[in-house]
Motif scaffolding. Sequence first.
Motif, PDB file in Angstrom:
ATOM      1  N   ILE A 174       2.212  -3.087   5.912  1.00 12.21           N
ATOM      2  CA  ILE A 174       1.902  -1.664   5.817  1.00 12.21           C
ATOM      3  C   ILE A 174       0.899  -1.261   6.890  1.00 12.21           C
ATOM      4  O   ILE A 174       1.044  -0.209   7.528  1.00 12.21           O
ATOM      5  CB  ILE A 174       1.376  -1.323   4.405  1.00 12.21           C
ATOM      6  CG1 ILE A 174       2.547  -1.308   3.419  1.00 12.21           C
ATOM      7  CG2 ILE A 174       0.636   0.019   4.396  1.00 12.21           C
ATOM      8  CD1 ILE A 174       2.129  -1.128   1.982  1.00 12.21           C
ATOM      9  N   LEU A 175      -0.102  -2.073   7.122  1.00  9.43           N
ATOM     10  CA  LEU A 175      -1.087  -1.754   8.156  1.00  9.43           C
ATOM     11  C   LEU A 175      -0.425  -1.683   9.526  1.00  9.43           C
ATOM     12  O   LEU A 175      -0.681  -0.767  10.313  1.00  9.43           O
ATOM     13  CB  LEU A 175      -2.213  -2.787   8.150  1.00  9.43           C
ATOM     14  CG  LEU A 175      -3.137  -2.764   6.922  1.00  9.43           C
ATOM     15  CD1 LEU A 175      -4.101  -3.938   6.954  1.00  9.43           C
ATOM     16  CD2 LEU A 175      -3.903  -1.455   6.851  1.00  9.43           C
ATOM     17  N   ARG A 176       0.454  -2.631   9.814  1.00 11.79           N
ATOM     18  CA  ARG A 176       1.134  -2.616  11.109  1.00 11.79           C
ATOM     19  C   ARG A 176       2.087  -1.431  11.232  1.00 11.79           C
ATOM     20  O   ARG A 176       2.154  -0.773  12.276  1.00 11.79           O
ATOM     21  CB  ARG A 176       1.880  -3.931  11.309  1.00 11.79           C
ATOM     22  CG  ARG A 176       0.953  -5.145  11.400  1.00 11.79           C
ATOM     23  CD  ARG A 176       1.702  -6.397  11.818  1.00 11.79           C
ATOM     24  NE  ARG A 176       0.789  -7.533  11.861  1.00 11.79           N
ATOM     25  CZ  ARG A 176       0.660  -8.430  10.873  1.00 11.79           C
ATOM     26  NH1 ARG A 176       1.395  -8.300   9.781  1.00 11.79           N
ATOM     27  NH2 ARG A 176      -0.186  -9.430  10.993  1.00 11.79           N
ATOM     28  N   GLU A 177       2.818  -1.157  10.157  1.00 14.76           N
ATOM     29  CA  GLU A 177       3.754  -0.028  10.169  1.00 14.76           C
ATOM     30  C   GLU A 177       3.030   1.294  10.344  1.00 14.76           C
ATOM     31  O   GLU A 177       3.617   2.267  10.838  1.00 14.76           O
ATOM     32  CB  GLU A 177       4.556  -0.012   8.860  1.00 14.76           C
ATOM     33  CG  GLU A 177       5.527  -1.173   8.719  1.00 14.76           C
ATOM     34  CD  GLU A 177       6.000  -1.360   7.286  1.00 14.76           C
ATOM     35  OE1 GLU A 177       5.652  -0.501   6.421  1.00 14.76           O
ATOM     36  OE2 GLU A 177       6.698  -2.346   7.011  1.00 14.76           O
ATOM     37  N   SER A 178       1.770   1.348   9.961  1.00 17.06           N
ATOM     38  CA  SER A 178       0.980   2.581  10.050  1.00 17.06           C
ATOM     39  C   SER A 178       0.299   2.742  11.408  1.00 17.06           C
ATOM     40  O   SER A 178      -0.449   3.703  11.603  1.00 17.06           O
ATOM     41  CB  SER A 178      -0.073   2.603   8.937  1.00 17.06           C
ATOM     42  OG  SER A 178       0.540   2.474   7.670  1.00 17.06           O
ATOM     43  N   GLY A 179       0.538   1.808  12.306  1.00 19.91           N
ATOM     44  CA  GLY A 179       0.011   1.940  13.655  1.00 19.91           C
ATOM     45  C   GLY A 179      -1.198   1.095  13.972  1.00 19.91           C
ATOM     46  O   GLY A 179      -1.742   1.183  15.074  1.00 19.91           O
ATOM     47  N   ARG A 189       3.624   1.827  -2.850  1.00 20.96           N
ATOM     48  CA  ARG A 189       3.780   1.372  -1.470  1.00 20.96           C
ATOM     49  C   ARG A 189       3.943   2.518  -0.478  1.00 20.96           C
ATOM     50  O   ARG A 189       3.270   2.556   0.559  1.00 20.96           O
ATOM     51  CB  ARG A 189       4.967   0.425  -1.375  1.00 20.96           C
ATOM     52  CG  ARG A 189       5.179  -0.091   0.038  1.00 20.96           C
ATOM     53  CD  ARG A 189       6.371  -1.012   0.142  1.00 20.96           C
ATOM     54  NE  ARG A 189       6.502  -1.475   1.516  1.00 20.96           N
ATOM     55  CZ  ARG A 189       6.606  -2.736   1.877  1.00 20.96           C
ATOM     56  NH1 ARG A 189       6.562  -3.675   0.974  1.00 20.96           N
ATOM     57  NH2 ARG A 189       6.737  -3.063   3.153  1.00 20.96           N
ATOM     58  N   GLU A 190       4.837   3.457  -0.747  1.00 18.52           N
ATOM     59  CA  GLU A 190       5.097   4.516   0.230  1.00 18.52           C
ATOM     60  C   GLU A 190       3.877   5.413   0.421  1.00 18.52           C
ATOM     61  O   GLU A 190       3.561   5.825   1.538  1.00 18.52           O
ATOM     62  CB  GLU A 190       6.314   5.340  -0.189  1.00 18.52           C
ATOM     63  CG  GLU A 190       7.630   4.604  -0.049  1.00 18.52           C
ATOM     64  CD  GLU A 190       7.805   4.023   1.354  1.00 18.52           C
ATOM     65  OE1 GLU A 190       7.614   4.769   2.339  1.00 18.52           O
ATOM     66  OE2 GLU A 190       8.127   2.824   1.466  1.00 18.52           O
ATOM     67  N   GLU A 191       3.181   5.728  -0.661  1.00 13.73           N
ATOM     68  CA  GLU A 191       1.967   6.534  -0.535  1.00 13.73           C
ATOM     69  C   GLU A 191       0.866   5.732   0.159  1.00 13.73           C
ATOM     70  O   GLU A 191       0.071   6.295   0.925  1.00 13.73           O
ATOM     71  CB  GLU A 191       1.496   7.004  -1.906  1.00 13.73           C
ATOM     72  CG  GLU A 191       0.196   7.790  -1.904  1.00 13.73           C
ATOM     73  CD  GLU A 191       0.260   9.103  -1.120  1.00 13.73           C
ATOM     74  OE1 GLU A 191      -0.797   9.697  -0.892  1.00 13.73           O
ATOM     75  OE2 GLU A 191       1.373   9.530  -0.734  1.00 13.73           O
ATOM     76  N   ARG A 192       0.838   4.445  -0.073  1.00 13.06           N
ATOM     77  CA  ARG A 192      -0.143   3.587   0.599  1.00 13.06           C
ATOM     78  C   ARG A 192       0.098   3.612   2.107  1.00 13.06           C
ATOM     79  O   ARG A 192      -0.850   3.691   2.890  1.00 13.06           O
ATOM     80  CB  ARG A 192      -0.036   2.160   0.059  1.00 13.06           C
ATOM     81  CG  ARG A 192      -1.177   1.272   0.441  1.00 13.06           C
ATOM     82  CD  ARG A 192      -1.043  -0.112  -0.161  1.00 13.06           C
ATOM     83  NE  ARG A 192      -0.963  -0.106  -1.612  1.00 13.06           N
ATOM     84  CZ  ARG A 192      -1.074  -1.180  -2.367  1.00 13.06           C
ATOM     85  NH1 ARG A 192      -1.286  -2.362  -1.798  1.00 13.06           N
ATOM     86  NH2 ARG A 192      -0.973  -1.127  -3.683  1.00 13.06           N
ATOM     87  N   ARG A 193       1.372   3.535   2.492  1.00 12.81           N
ATOM     88  CA  ARG A 193       1.689   3.595   3.917  1.00 12.81           C
ATOM     89  C   ARG A 193       1.278   4.947   4.500  1.00 12.81           C
ATOM     90  O   ARG A 193       0.739   5.017   5.612  1.00 12.81           O
ATOM     91  CB  ARG A 193       3.186   3.371   4.140  1.00 12.81           C
ATOM     92  CG  ARG A 193       3.578   3.357   5.622  1.00 12.81           C
ATOM     93  CD  ARG A 193       5.077   3.290   5.824  1.00 12.81           C
ATOM     94  NE  ARG A 193       5.597   1.969   5.467  1.00 12.81           N
ATOM     95  CZ  ARG A 193       6.351   1.733   4.406  1.00 12.81           C
ATOM     96  NH1 ARG A 193       6.660   2.718   3.571  1.00 12.81           N
ATOM     97  NH2 ARG A 193       6.808   0.523   4.165  1.00 12.81           N
ATOM     98  N   ARG A 194       1.510   6.011   3.746  1.00  9.43           N
ATOM     99  CA  ARG A 194       1.126   7.346   4.227  1.00  9.43           C
ATOM    100  C   ARG A 194      -0.391   7.453   4.357  1.00  9.43           C
ATOM    101  O   ARG A 194      -0.903   7.997   5.346  1.00  9.43           O
ATOM    102  CB  ARG A 194       1.642   8.421   3.266  1.00  9.43           C
ATOM    103  CG  ARG A 194       1.536   9.830   3.816  1.00  9.43           C
ATOM    104  CD  ARG A 194       1.922  10.861   2.770  1.00  9.43           C
ATOM    105  NE  ARG A 194       0.867  11.060   1.799  1.00  9.43           N
ATOM    106  CZ  ARG A 194      -0.189  11.857   1.983  1.00  9.43           C
ATOM    107  NH1 ARG A 194      -0.341  12.528   3.118  1.00  9.43           N
ATOM    108  NH2 ARG A 194      -1.105  11.986   1.037  1.00  9.43           N
TER     109      ARG A 194
END
Length: 231
Positions: free
Chosen positions: A206-211, A129-134
């Motif tokens: 994750i997509l939203r958290e990534s901008g 998850r965390e790497e996916r968000r990055r």
Amino acid sequence: MDKDKYFAETAFSDTDAVARYTEGPLRFVPGFADMQRMASLLLAERVPEDGRVLIVGAGGGLELRAFAEAQPSWCFDGVDPSAEMLALAEQTMGPLASRVHLHHGIIDIAPDGPFDAATCILTMHFVEREERRRMAAEIRTRLQPGAPFVAAHLSIPQSDGERAVWLSRYAAFAVGSGVESENANKAREAVDSQLSILTPEEDEAILRESGFSNVSLFYVGFAFRGWVAYA
């Protein structure tokens, strides 16, 4: 799980398995060709005629070829951590390869852009998850404002035994596509134990958290889902 490490230790660095890779998505991913066509149409809504598109997880070259055939004036940058898969992508592209720059590595090695669009198809379930968000955030920084991003990967509900049900359907579809039952069940076990499969709600978050904004589901194929979002 780091995608680079995963690929290095599994079939994506095995010569025979890589040679057979292009057969896999059609047998394991429901509506794979139509999903690629839908992705191309979603990108084309905003990508200019001479657009530049970033393909993350470009190994094998299947989406590169599909997009290049659909849009003869687009050019592409493809990123993948497997050298063997990048070689297969070049082979898959054939004469279209002149429109592609391939980069060996993870998202950090990708050019800064700005790109007119990006895709990450059948890739994000290889990373935690965390790497996916990055990854998603790094893709976002390389896009023009408002540029579309298409992501598609394994994503299933997981409460009250739902994960097992959906993975059984994943294997059943493969058997119905001509995969031997033993091999389909082995693939199911590998997916269950080795991949990072989140719920659809987590993937959208994750997509939203990534901008990204205006996150929309456009594809569901049993255990696979696809979204379009905008930078």
